[in-house]
Design an enzyme around this catalytic site. Sequence first.
Site, mmCIF file in Angstrom:
data_model
loop_
_atom_site.group_PDB
_atom_site.id
_atom_site.type_symbol
_atom_site.label_atom_id
_atom_site.label_comp_id
_atom_site.label_asym_id
_atom_site.label_seq_id
_atom_site.Cartn_x
_atom_site.Cartn_y
_atom_site.Cartn_z
ATOM 1 C CB SER A 142 -0.879 0.008 1.249
ATOM 2 O OG SER A 142 -1.468 1.276 1.442
ATOM 3 C CE1 TYR A 155 -4.139 -2.250 5.191
ATOM 4 C CE2 TYR A 155 -2.953 -0.268 4.504
ATOM 5 C CZ TYR A 155 -3.740 -1.366 4.190
ATOM 6 O OH TYR A 155 -4.119 -1.576 2.889
HETATM 7 P P1 NAP Z 1 -11.646 -5.791 0.886
HETATM 8 O O1 NAP Z 1 -12.612 -5.299 -0.123
HETATM 9 O O2 NAP Z 1 -11.876 -5.458 2.335
HETATM 10 O O3 NAP Z 1 -11.523 -7.391 0.713
HETATM 11 C C1 NAP Z 1 -10.658 -8.098 1.551
HETATM 12 C C2 NAP Z 1 -10.555 -9.535 1.085
HETATM 13 O O4 NAP Z 1 -9.609 -10.217 1.929
HETATM 14 C C3 NAP Z 1 -11.861 -10.314 1.205
HETATM 15 O O5 NAP Z 1 -11.940 -11.199 0.099
HETATM 16 C C4 NAP Z 1 -11.698 -11.097 2.500
HETATM 17 O O6 NAP Z 1 -12.429 -12.325 2.534
HETATM 18 C C5 NAP Z 1 -10.218 -11.395 2.450
HETATM 19 N N1 NAP Z 1 -9.620 -11.708 3.754
HETATM 20 C C6 NAP Z 1 -9.584 -10.949 4.873
HETATM 21 N N2 NAP Z 1 -8.930 -11.593 5.844
HETATM 22 C C7 NAP Z 1 -8.530 -12.786 5.329
HETATM 23 C C8 NAP Z 1 -7.814 -13.891 5.828
HETATM 24 N N3 NAP Z 1 -7.339 -13.912 7.085
HETATM 25 N N4 NAP Z 1 -7.604 -14.944 5.018
HETATM 26 C C9 NAP Z 1 -8.054 -14.953 3.744
HETATM 27 N N5 NAP Z 1 -8.742 -13.919 3.196
HETATM 28 C C10 NAP Z 1 -8.974 -12.860 3.990
HETATM 29 O O7 NAP Z 1 -10.154 -5.294 0.584
HETATM 30 P P2 NAP Z 1 -9.550 -4.502 -0.691
HETATM 31 O O8 NAP Z 1 -9.781 -3.065 -0.488
HETATM 32 O O9 NAP Z 1 -9.962 -5.166 -1.956
HETATM 33 O O10 NAP Z 1 -7.986 -4.753 -0.441
HETATM 34 C C11 NAP Z 1 -7.284 -5.836 -1.017
HETATM 35 C C12 NAP Z 1 -5.804 -5.695 -0.692
HETATM 36 O O11 NAP Z 1 -5.318 -4.446 -1.210
HETATM 37 C C13 NAP Z 1 -5.501 -5.673 0.805
HETATM 38 O O12 NAP Z 1 -4.264 -6.326 1.053
HETATM 39 C C14 NAP Z 1 -5.375 -4.194 1.109
HETATM 40 O O13 NAP Z 1 -4.593 -3.952 2.258
HETATM 41 C C15 NAP Z 1 -4.718 -3.706 -0.166
HETATM 42 N N6 NAP Z 1 -4.933 -2.274 -0.410
HETATM 43 C C16 NAP Z 1 -6.196 -1.769 -0.574
HETATM 44 C C17 NAP Z 1 -6.356 -0.398 -0.802
HETATM 45 C C18 NAP Z 1 -7.701 0.241 -1.003
HETATM 46 O O14 NAP Z 1 -7.750 1.475 -1.134
HETATM 47 N N7 NAP Z 1 -8.788 -0.495 -1.050
HETATM 48 C C19 NAP Z 1 -5.232 0.431 -0.845
HETATM 49 C C20 NAP Z 1 -3.980 -0.116 -0.660
HETATM 50 C C21 NAP Z 1 -3.836 -1.469 -0.464
HETATM 51 P P3 NAP Z 1 -13.959 -12.390 3.069
HETATM 52 O O15 NAP Z 1 -14.797 -11.686 2.012
HETATM 53 O O16 NAP Z 1 -14.267 -13.829 3.150
HETATM 54 O O17 NAP Z 1 -13.991 -11.660 4.372
#
Ligand code: NAP
Length: 249
Positions: A142, A155
Amino acid sequence: MILEGQVAVVTGASRGIGRATALQLARAGARVVVNYARQAAAAAEVVAAIEASGGQAVAVAADVGDQGAARDLIQAAQDHFGRVDILVNNAGIARDNLAARLKPEDWAAVLNTNLTGVFNCCQAVLKPMLRQRQGRIINLTSVVGLRGNVGQVNYAAAKAGVIGLTRSLAKEVASRGILVNAVAPGFIATEMTAALKGEAREEFYHHIPLGRPGEPEEVAEVILFLASPAARYITGQVITVDGGLTLTL
Ligand code: NAP
């Protein structure tokens, strides 16, 4: 179909960036393991969407922070599709608070899923990839891991750790044909960022030179590139996908 014949494991693929990545990789011809933690119905919907467009996918529940479960996830990919060529470590959570108020369990949960989870899946996938002398590992970090952020010490520490892990592992396995890179999204419209409302949201947009949040597909396209033959001379890198946000932070 640049990934024809390949098998990809995408962690946290039931929603958000992981979901978009699973769909993109499948569209490029990969057979996809759609991992999730709790939301079985959402993961089944991703599998159904892939199958509806002629692809192959299977949903596998696993908490990536659990070493045994991570091993079982990679084994399930091999049992189901016979091999693993691409691992996208996308699963992640946030438990934000100011450092002075952060509960030990929120520190531990974020480090366990976002950093230990990445290590667990990398370690589990190395055996088949080393045997094949081929593989791609793409880790989600991130911009917060690069620049830090108020209320996100846990985080930021985990995401900075992912960068160190990515660079070190890239050096360890380059001679064996395995490429390891990271993608650093900025502010992407998913459930993780939906919690930010009103003025705080406006303030964030104000700092993004492109003037809008990113879409999950815009991160997934970069992940697809890193998984593709076009990225065969790239390893140990962090690619930022943030609409220019890091220029202004
Ligand atoms: P999200 O919409 O909250 O989705 C999170 C996903 O991770 C869901 O599929 C969830 O499964 C799964 N998950 C959570 N804990 C888990 C575990 N212990 N084992 C296996 N799966 C798990 O997140 P997102 O925004 O798409 O983010 C995806 C990645 O990008 C993350 O690593 C996040 O830190 C990174 N990121 C996101 C952003 C942003 O702006 N959104 C920015 C920078 C980085 P369930 O549906 O079953 O709960």
